[in-house]
Scaffold this motif. Structure first.
Motif, PDB file in Angstrom:
ATOM      1  N   TYR A 182      34.034  42.219  34.210  1.00 37.15           N
ATOM      2  CA  TYR A 182      34.231  41.024  35.021  1.00 37.15           C
ATOM      3  C   TYR A 182      33.144  40.002  34.685  1.00 37.15           C
ATOM      4  CZ  TYR A 182      37.214  44.081  37.881  1.00 37.15           C
ATOM      5  OH  TYR A 182      38.184  44.943  38.313  1.00 37.15           O
ATOM      6  N   PRO A 206      47.749  40.971  38.857  1.00 33.42           N
ATOM      7  CA  PRO A 206      47.300  40.353  37.609  1.00 33.42           C
ATOM      8  C   PRO A 206      48.410  40.340  36.573  1.00 33.42           C
ATOM      9  CG  PRO A 206      46.321  42.534  37.916  1.00 33.42           C
ATOM     10  CD  PRO A 206      46.977  42.173  39.198  1.00 33.42           C
ATOM     11  N   ASP A 247      42.288  47.362  39.661  1.00 32.77           N
ATOM     12  CA  ASP A 247      42.161  47.655  38.236  1.00 32.77           C
ATOM     13  C   ASP A 247      41.839  49.097  37.896  1.00 32.77           C
ATOM     14  OD1 ASP A 247      42.758  45.070  37.529  1.00 32.77           O
ATOM     15  OD2 ASP A 247      40.663  44.427  37.416  1.00 32.77           O
ATOM     16  N   THR A 254      42.469  38.150  32.035  1.00 30.29           N
ATOM     17  CA  THR A 254      42.813  36.984  32.847  1.00 30.29           C
ATOM     18  C   THR A 254      41.644  36.015  32.962  1.00 30.29           C
ATOM     19  OG1 THR A 254      42.191  38.130  34.896  1.00 30.29           O
ATOM     20  CG2 THR A 254      44.513  38.240  34.226  1.00 30.29           C
ATOM     21  N   VAL A 263      44.291  34.993  42.914  1.00 28.62           N
ATOM     22  CA  VAL A 263      43.745  36.335  42.699  1.00 28.62           C
ATOM     23  C   VAL A 263      43.741  37.166  43.971  1.00 28.62           C
ATOM     24  CG1 VAL A 263      42.317  35.627  40.771  1.00 28.62           C
ATOM     25  CG2 VAL A 263      41.393  35.451  43.084  1.00 28.62           C
ATOM     26  N   TRP A 280      39.671  42.820  42.686  1.00 30.49           N
ATOM     27  CA  TRP A 280      39.807  43.166  41.271  1.00 30.49           C
ATOM     28  C   TRP A 280      39.531  44.658  41.057  1.00 30.49           C
ATOM     29  CZ3 TRP A 280      36.827  38.775  38.218  1.00 30.49           C
ATOM     30  CH2 TRP A 280      37.497  37.572  38.407  1.00 30.49           C
ATOM     31  N   ARG A 291      38.305  40.300  33.073  1.00 28.72           N
ATOM     32  CA  ARG A 291      38.637  39.215  33.995  1.00 28.72           C
ATOM     33  C   ARG A 291      37.471  38.231  34.051  1.00 28.72           C
ATOM     34  NH1 ARG A 291      43.226  40.947  34.953  1.00 28.72           N
ATOM     35  NH2 ARG A 291      43.763  43.046  35.694  1.00 28.72           N
TER      36      ARG A 291
END
Length: 338
Positions: A136, A275, A311, A280, A270, A307, A238
């Motif tokens: 991230y 996603p 994920d 992304t 988001v 996220w 991301r």
């Protein structure tokens, strides 16, 4: 709110939020200056948003955060020996290994990086792709840093007369009573984190290290190498960017370059949408500043916690996304500062 414990990793102060039974683990890499205190509120918000099911480790930068005698010697040589960007990357690699040892082997490991920390995160991905589940990048400074508007201003600190003046001012500030220092900080843009800023200024060498590291940033942060993009191809990546050109470190030019190099798809909502892919790019719509950790930790924590929830392995992520109530976070007030 939860409180982290303090430990030293590779001779540098680190903060640890340890989950009793971790279902995920996060290594957070600070920007420059790399002082963990700036991110304590954000990471505490993130830990609580994940219901204490995620172990989080955040290690400061060598020579900037509190550094003990057991730290490795610096390798930077301009204009004299200092902890450079290569030192920081190697130190964060050790933090990654430390976090891996703190959780069960099957625990998915996420790496988050803010600003310069996003660049270091990509370097770790290149070095340890087999250990990392997702990446991230928050307000990332990962390409062509010399073309950032703020870089043109910061570059002036590399001139010796300017640097000597700044270093002398920090030396003086480090010797005045802490209450006076708080008053001075209260009249700057860092007034929202007076403890962290006082902690930084109290060590004049830390400011020098931050400036020297910027010299390394200009030298190293250019194009995103093809081999790094190849490493990212099979990972979750991301990114979260400032609105338009409001971020003077990571502008729309940098965002477009990163989207092209890393093959990032636009993903705006988001909070409530799944996603569209493993890679992304999200442009902030709430005018959050580059230094989000000073005032808007909760807003970013709500996003990144989702996220993590989305994920992980399995249909509902590592923390059971479908069992959590995903309410829209309050929209922060627009900011006038960059």
């Amino acid at each position: 709110m939860s409180s982290p414990s303090t430990l030293f990793v590779g001779g540098v102060r680190a903060r640890l939020w340890r989950a009793p039974q971790p279902r995920a683990a996060i290594l957070f890499i600070c920007g420059n200056p790399g002082v963990t205190s700036y991110y304590t509120e954000y990471l505490t918000q993130l830990y609580d948003a994940l219901h204490g099911q995620c172990t989080i480790l955040c290690k400061g930068s060598l020579g900037i955060d509190e550094t003990g005698p057991e730290a490795p010697p610096p390798t930077g040589v301009w204009p004299f020996r200092y902890y450079g960007l290569e030192d920081q990357i190697a130190s964060q690699s050790r933090a990654l290994d430390t976090l891996r040892d703190l959780v069960p082997p099957s625990t998915p490991l996420f790496v988050q990086g803010h600003s310069l920390g996003a660049f270091m995160a990509l370097q770790l991905l290149n070095m340890h792709a087999d250990k990392i589940h997702a990446m991230y990048l928050l307000f990332p400074a990962i390409c062509h840093i010399a073309q950032a508007p703020q870089a043109r201003i910061t570059r002036t600190f590399l001139f010796m007369p300017v640097f000597a003046l700044v270093h002398m001012m920090c030396w003086i500030l480090s010797r005045i009573p802490r209450s006076w220092l708080y008053w001075i900080i209260g009249h700057t843009s860092l007034r929202y984190s007076p403890d962290a800023t006082a902690d930084l200024v109290a060590r004049p060498y830390a400011v020098a290290t931050a400036v020297y590291m910027f010299h390394d940033e200009l030298r190293m942060i250019k194009d995103i190498p093809t081999h790094v993009a190849e490493r990212a191809k099979d990972k979750i990546v991301r990114s979260y960017w400032g609105q338009g050109d409001s971020d003077s470190w990571s502008t729309s030019f940098h965002r477009r370059h990163a989207e092209s190099a890393l093959h990032l798809d636009r993903w705006q909502n988001v909070i409530h949408t799944a996603p569209p892919s493993k890679h992304t790019s999200t442009e902030c719509q709430d005018a959050l500043p580059h230094a989000f950790c000073l005032r808007h930790s909760e807003a970013i924590a709500r996003i990144t916690s989702r996220w993590v929830q989305a994920d992980g392995p399995g249909p509902h992520g590592p923390l059971g996304l479908s069992r959590l109530h995903l309410s829209e976070p309050p929209r922060p007030e627009p900011l006038s500062e960059a």
